[in-house]
Design a protein around this motif. Sequence first.
Motif, mmCIF file in Angstrom:
data_model
loop_
_atom_site.group_PDB
_atom_site.id
_atom_site.type_symbol
_atom_site.label_atom_id
_atom_site.label_comp_id
_atom_site.label_asym_id
_atom_site.label_seq_id
_atom_site.Cartn_x
_atom_site.Cartn_y
_atom_site.Cartn_z
ATOM 1 N N UNK A 11 0.948 -1.242 0.021
ATOM 2 C CA UNK A 11 0.040 -0.110 -0.001
ATOM 3 C C UNK A 11 0.928 1.173 0.056
ATOM 4 N N UNK A 12 1.991 1.376 0.833
ATOM 5 C CA UNK A 12 2.845 2.493 0.736
ATOM 6 C C UNK A 12 3.587 2.760 -0.590
ATOM 7 N N UNK A 13 3.615 1.576 -1.333
ATOM 8 C CA UNK A 13 4.130 1.762 -2.662
ATOM 9 C C UNK A 13 3.434 2.539 -3.654
ATOM 10 N N UNK A 14 2.035 2.685 -3.312
ATOM 11 C CA UNK A 14 1.315 3.263 -4.083
ATOM 12 C C UNK A 14 1.164 4.837 -4.120
ATOM 13 N N UNK A 15 1.919 5.204 -2.644
ATOM 14 C CA UNK A 15 1.940 6.655 -2.512
ATOM 15 C C UNK A 15 2.905 7.282 -3.446
ATOM 16 N N UNK A 16 2.604 8.311 -3.811
ATOM 17 C CA UNK A 16 3.567 9.045 -4.788
ATOM 18 C C UNK A 16 4.348 9.807 -3.735
ATOM 19 N N UNK A 17 5.604 9.952 -3.949
ATOM 20 C CA UNK A 17 6.550 10.733 -3.096
ATOM 21 C C UNK A 17 7.168 10.040 -1.712
ATOM 22 N N UNK A 18 6.770 8.545 -1.596
ATOM 23 C CA UNK A 18 7.122 7.747 -0.536
ATOM 24 C C UNK A 18 8.058 6.617 -1.030
ATOM 25 N N UNK A 19 9.183 6.199 -0.620
ATOM 26 C CA UNK A 19 9.842 5.092 -1.052
ATOM 27 C C UNK A 19 10.028 4.141 0.114
ATOM 28 N N UNK A 20 9.646 3.143 0.028
ATOM 29 C CA UNK A 20 9.433 2.118 1.361
ATOM 30 C C UNK A 20 10.328 0.963 0.951
ATOM 31 N N UNK A 21 11.014 0.625 1.833
ATOM 32 C CA UNK A 21 11.899 -0.694 2.152
ATOM 33 C C UNK A 21 11.290 -1.671 2.978
ATOM 34 N N UNK A 22 11.588 -2.842 2.563
ATOM 35 C CA UNK A 22 10.957 -3.978 3.620
ATOM 36 C C UNK A 22 12.273 -4.930 3.821
ATOM 37 N N UNK A 23 12.301 -4.951 5.529
ATOM 38 C CA UNK A 23 13.286 -5.756 6.013
ATOM 39 C C UNK A 23 12.903 -6.785 6.897
ATOM 40 N N UNK A 24 13.454 -8.093 6.693
ATOM 41 C CA UNK A 24 13.063 -8.993 7.829
ATOM 42 C C UNK A 24 14.539 -8.983 8.830
ATOM 43 N N UNK A 25 13.909 -8.626 10.089
ATOM 44 C CA UNK A 25 14.920 -8.481 11.013
ATOM 45 C C UNK A 25 15.638 -9.830 11.246
ATOM 46 N N UNK A 26 15.209 -10.899 10.849
ATOM 47 C CA UNK A 26 15.890 -12.177 11.072
ATOM 48 C C UNK A 26 16.901 -12.329 9.996
ATOM 49 N N UNK A 27 16.871 -11.485 9.141
ATOM 50 C CA UNK A 27 17.901 -11.712 8.009
ATOM 51 C C UNK A 27 19.183 -10.679 8.182
ATOM 52 N N UNK A 28 19.080 -9.866 9.258
ATOM 53 C CA UNK A 28 20.064 -8.560 9.356
ATOM 54 C C UNK A 28 20.610 -8.507 10.531
ATOM 55 N N UNK A 29 21.879 -7.403 10.748
ATOM 56 C CA UNK A 29 22.206 -7.240 11.747
ATOM 57 C C UNK A 29 21.976 -5.866 12.488
ATOM 58 N N UNK A 30 22.137 -5.542 13.570
ATOM 59 C CA UNK A 30 21.537 -4.337 14.207
ATOM 60 C C UNK A 30 22.083 -3.066 13.550
#
Lengths: 94, 422
Positions: free
Chosen positions: B287-306
């Motif tokens: 839904x956020x991707x549909x809003x013009x002027x916003x760039x969203x990024x999605x991250x699974x915390x399980x796959x990253x470090x702090x």
Amino acid sequence: MAKAKVTFLDTGVTVSVPVGTRVIEISEKVGAGLIYGCREGDCGTCLMKVEEGWNNLSEPSVVEEKVLRENMAGKHFRLACQAQVLGDISVRPA
Amino acid sequence: MIKSTYAATQPGAVAISDRVHWIGALDPSLRTFDIILKTANGTTYNSYLVRGSEGMAVIDTVKEVFSETFFKRLESVADYSEIKYIVLNHLEPDHTGALPELMRRAPQARLFISQRAQSMLKALLKHDQFEFTPVMTGDTVSLGDRTLRFLNTPYLHWPDTQCTYLEEEKVLFSGDVFGCHYCDARLFNDRVGDFRFSFEYYYAHIMRPFREYVLKALKLIEPLPLSMIAPSHGPVLRDRPDQYLLHYRRLATSALDSEIGQEKSLLIFYISSYGNTARMAEAVYEAVGEIEGVRASLYDLEGGEVAPFVDLIEEADGLLFGTPTINGDAVKPVWDLLSSLAVVQTRGKLAGAFGSYGWSGEAVRMVEERLRGLKMTVPVEGLRIKLIPTDEELDACRAFGTSIGRALIGDVENRIVEMVQR
């Protein structure tokens, strides 16, 4: 009980509140952008700009005046944890 | 006056220019500073004495336990009666510990502090029976043929911090800015051991949360001709001081320009045990991707470090956290990230929380409280869904994403609410 309207210009929320409520209590309830640190009128974190209704807030205390001065705040700035609503106002975070 | 390379191991003052002496203290055995910082070889508490034709000024003092060392060094080059001014660039106890005793020994000295230091000074000295002069950028005081000029540089790293510039010698007494915890009796940057790591580490932990204030301070400092930067910890930077200004500017600016440009950046972090919170996250993201002027990024915390996530958060405009509730709490990877944000500025960012739960669902409210505690704005009430989201519930996730996205671009619908206890 007498009511007044407080508008948070950053989030576009207008809240109808009992007269005498402190601005920070309202901001906190509706998730507006005014944030606080000490809530005792000392740290200056909750500094806000009063865009409309400057005279519709309680007078700043000597302590608040001092904090405003130390923060070099202009004349339409107040501390949200100190200022009580007396009539309609519009505010935004400083 | 001592001229040997390891000058600071001797009890006297160390000349750093014709008119300036270092009268600080070495603390080589310190390993942890202020709870949050480690140091592999201690630190120094730098204090300086400036001599003018009409008196002397002491710039900062030392931690209280080092008072004796400090007074011995001071006495090796000055009488207390000669001290006209005491300047405090920063009131933290490691620089003001010897202040009460210094004021007792030099009662005639006028005390100069920043505007924001006034209430702190009272809290430190615990009585009101002293006088001080609050100063602002551009204020000067004269020592006859030497002049001290003040620069108001707040939040580096306390509200009270300021720098003091000795005009005729072009020396900047910078307080904690440009400092580091590195103890070396050779004192000068062109003589001490390799302190680069300590310098960067100090910046990363002490100055980084205030980088917008670092940039403001640099604007005041960069136009000054500099022969030397004399910070309150670590080496005196007399060799190529300008390089340290440049380096600070680099550190306070993003390493890699974001490709996101003018758009608002929203980061969606989630973690999910059975995929339910993940499905919510994907619907919000969509839904956020549909809003013009916003760039969203999605991250699974399980796959990253702090640490890299903290770097991303520093630059983002908005943050969302998706967390399940396990045993009445949000899960540890979420708290790990949310307890690692003290080194970056989060104030004023937009934030929100969502998550799937089995029976009680406390996590979302707890995370919202934490986000508010980090001084972020939580404009849309968090979304909780019991176990597997239905199609209607996924629509609610999309609506949540849309509201957050619109709030990010300032497209807020004016709504009127009655204040009720919730």
